[in-house]
Design a protein around this motif. Structure first.
Motif, PDB file in Angstrom:
ATOM      1  N   ARG A 150       1.294   4.040  10.442  1.00 37.03           N
ATOM      2  CA  ARG A 150       2.480   4.972  11.075  1.00 37.03           C
ATOM      3  C   ARG A 150       3.289   4.560  12.031  1.00 37.03           C
ATOM      4  NH1 ARG A 150      -2.957   6.069  12.589  1.00 37.03           N
ATOM      5  NH2 ARG A 150      -2.806   5.057  13.857  1.00 37.03           N
ATOM      6  N   SER A 151       3.521   4.228  12.178  1.00 36.84           N
ATOM      7  CA  SER A 151       5.175   3.555  13.308  1.00 36.84           C
ATOM      8  C   SER A 151       5.476   2.922  11.888  1.00 36.84           C
ATOM      9  CB  SER A 151       4.444   2.294  14.089  1.00 36.84           C
ATOM     10  OG  SER A 151       3.405   2.422  14.555  1.00 36.84           O
ATOM     11  N   LEU A 152       5.793   3.025  10.654  1.00 39.61           N
ATOM     12  CA  LEU A 152       6.434   2.282  10.295  1.00 39.61           C
ATOM     13  C   LEU A 152       6.789   3.566   8.889  1.00 39.61           C
ATOM     14  CD1 LEU A 152       6.316  -1.677   9.139  1.00 39.61           C
ATOM     15  CD2 LEU A 152       8.060  -0.417  11.227  1.00 39.61           C
ATOM     16  N   GLY A 153       5.890   4.354   8.415  1.00 34.99           N
ATOM     17  CA  GLY A 153       6.239   5.030   7.610  1.00 34.99           C
ATOM     18  C   GLY A 153       5.862   4.769   6.602  1.00 34.99           C
ATOM     19  N   ILE A 154       4.635   3.414   6.543  1.00 32.36           N
ATOM     20  CA  ILE A 154       4.420   2.980   4.942  1.00 32.36           C
ATOM     21  C   ILE A 154       3.617   3.279   4.901  1.00 32.36           C
ATOM     22  CG2 ILE A 154       4.586   0.725   4.119  1.00 32.36           C
ATOM     23  CD1 ILE A 154       6.990   0.065   5.740  1.00 32.36           C
ATOM     24  N   ALA A 155       2.294   2.781   3.427  1.00 34.27           N
ATOM     25  CA  ALA A 155       1.068   2.979   3.115  1.00 34.27           C
ATOM     26  C   ALA A 155       0.110   1.346   4.046  1.00 34.27           C
ATOM     27  CB  ALA A 155       0.762   3.155   1.159  1.00 34.27           C
ATOM     28  N   PRO A 156      -0.564   2.418   4.034  1.00 31.06           N
ATOM     29  CA  PRO A 156      -1.762   0.917   4.579  1.00 31.06           C
ATOM     30  C   PRO A 156      -1.568  -0.173   3.310  1.00 31.06           C
ATOM     31  CG  PRO A 156      -2.823   3.254   5.516  1.00 31.06           C
ATOM     32  CD  PRO A 156      -2.044   3.455   4.566  1.00 31.06           C
ATOM     33  N   ALA A 157      -1.962   0.245   2.871  1.00 33.39           N
ATOM     34  CA  ALA A 157      -2.191  -0.821   1.667  1.00 33.39           C
ATOM     35  C   ALA A 157      -1.104  -1.681   1.532  1.00 33.39           C
ATOM     36  CB  ALA A 157      -2.415  -0.478  -0.225  1.00 33.39           C
ATOM     37  N   THR A 158       0.203  -1.450   1.700  1.00 33.53           N
ATOM     38  CA  THR A 158       1.223  -2.030   1.621  1.00 33.53           C
ATOM     39  C   THR A 158       1.403  -3.365   3.413  1.00 33.53           C
ATOM     40  OG1 THR A 158       2.596  -0.272   0.344  1.00 33.53           O
ATOM     41  CG2 THR A 158       4.250  -2.451   1.455  1.00 33.53           C
ATOM     42  N   ILE A 159       0.655  -2.298   4.007  1.00 31.86           N
ATOM     43  CA  ILE A 159       1.093  -3.270   5.283  1.00 31.86           C
ATOM     44  C   ILE A 159       0.090  -4.228   4.736  1.00 31.86           C
ATOM     45  CG2 ILE A 159       0.084  -2.728   7.334  1.00 31.86           C
ATOM     46  CD1 ILE A 159       3.091  -1.990   7.228  1.00 31.86           C
ATOM     47  N   LYS A 160      -1.111  -4.221   4.671  1.00 28.91           N
ATOM     48  CA  LYS A 160      -1.532  -4.906   4.335  1.00 28.91           C
ATOM     49  C   LYS A 160      -1.598  -6.132   3.689  1.00 28.91           C
ATOM     50  CE  LYS A 160      -6.407  -5.787   1.839  1.00 28.91           C
ATOM     51  NZ  LYS A 160      -7.267  -5.013   1.762  1.00 28.91           N
ATOM     52  N   THR A 161      -0.362  -6.018   3.061  1.00 24.51           N
ATOM     53  CA  THR A 161       0.103  -7.013   1.682  1.00 24.51           C
ATOM     54  C   THR A 161       0.864  -7.368   2.632  1.00 24.51           C
ATOM     55  OG1 THR A 161      -0.398  -5.573  -0.253  1.00 24.51           O
ATOM     56  CG2 THR A 161       1.717  -7.549   0.072  1.00 24.51           C
ATOM     57  N   HIS A 162       1.853  -7.076   3.587  1.00 22.89           N
ATOM     58  CA  HIS A 162       3.040  -7.414   4.844  1.00 22.89           C
ATOM     59  C   HIS A 162       1.912  -8.544   5.437  1.00 22.89           C
ATOM     60  CE1 HIS A 162       6.146  -5.936   3.006  1.00 22.89           C
ATOM     61  NE2 HIS A 162       5.767  -4.665   2.994  1.00 22.89           N
ATOM     62  N   VAL A 163       1.159  -8.180   6.129  1.00 25.05           N
ATOM     63  CA  VAL A 163       0.075  -8.999   7.577  1.00 25.05           C
ATOM     64  C   VAL A 163      -0.008  -9.909   6.004  1.00 25.05           C
ATOM     65  CG1 VAL A 163      -1.846  -9.200   8.503  1.00 25.05           C
ATOM     66  CG2 VAL A 163      -0.220  -7.174   8.666  1.00 25.05           C
TER      67      VAL A 163
END
Length: 207
Positions: free
Chosen positions: A169-182
């Motif tokens: 939500r903070s970055l305006g990116i899909a949760p799946a993409t955040i999971k990859t970044h993490v």
């Protein structure tokens, strides 16, 4: 990466690793071997990277890896294995292996570990990193340049205790993409989990 040798006696593992490599480096030539002698022959073609299991037909683990090193001295070697012997891993590190990754890791983390090794770092299990003698200088954490700006943004929010959904939500990116970044941040900092990754990133002065 121009070429990658994948050596494992299980076809499913080879195919999974090949898919991981192809997804990140679509132009890379992928060589496969199911035993050490075949891997030695393939290594003579001097691939950039070798993803190798330790338990394969044709040689004992140390002998097999030593022959890989001899066949292609400049080739990076990341051991991807399901069995870990700490003494053997320390021995192999001293012989020039560039890291160890459990087969249980996700494709994203394996990919990040490969990127770290290709960039000149070492990917080590946390317990092995803690066992290193200081004079060996095997730093489990990579230099700051290996984290992209997006990964740094994600790491900063991780350090604030935000969940993947919060970060998305903070970055305006899909949760799946955040999971990859993490997963990439965890791998590139040599951490075992997101909390440790945030702590390491902070200690490195990245955040």
């Amino acid at each position: 990466m121009r070429s990658c040798l994948i050596a494992d006696d299980h076809a499913l593992v080879r195919d999974a690793l090949a898919a991981t490599v192809a997804a990140r480096w679509p132009d890379a030539e992928i060589l496969q071997a199911s035993d050490f002698p075949t891997a030695w022959s393939a290594a003579a073609r001097a691939p950039d990277l070798c993803l190798a299991d330790l338990d394969m037909p044709g040689a004992a683990p140390v002998e097999g890896v030593e022959a890989l090193r001899a066949a292609a001295p400049a080739m990076k070697i990341l051991v991807v294995t399901g069995s870990f012997d700490d003494a053997m891993m320390l021995d192999l590190l001293a012989r020039g292996v560039h890291g160890f990754a459990p087969k249980s890791l996700s494709a994203d983390v394996i990919g990040a570990a490969i990127a770290l090794v290709l960039a000149g770092g070492r990917y080590l299990p946390q317990r092995l990193a803690e066992m290193q003698m200081p004079e060996r200088h095997f730093a489990p954490a990579p230099p700051p340049r290996l984290l992209t700006e997006r990964q740094l943004e994600v790491a900063r929010l991780m350090a604030r205790g935000q969940t993947n959904k919060d970060i998305a939500r903070s970055l305006g990116i899909a949760p799946a993409t955040i999971k990859t970044h993490v997963a990439q941040v965890i791998a590139l900092t040599g951490a075992a989990n997101r909390t440790e990754a945030a702590m390491r990133a902070t200690a490195l002065g990245l955040l």
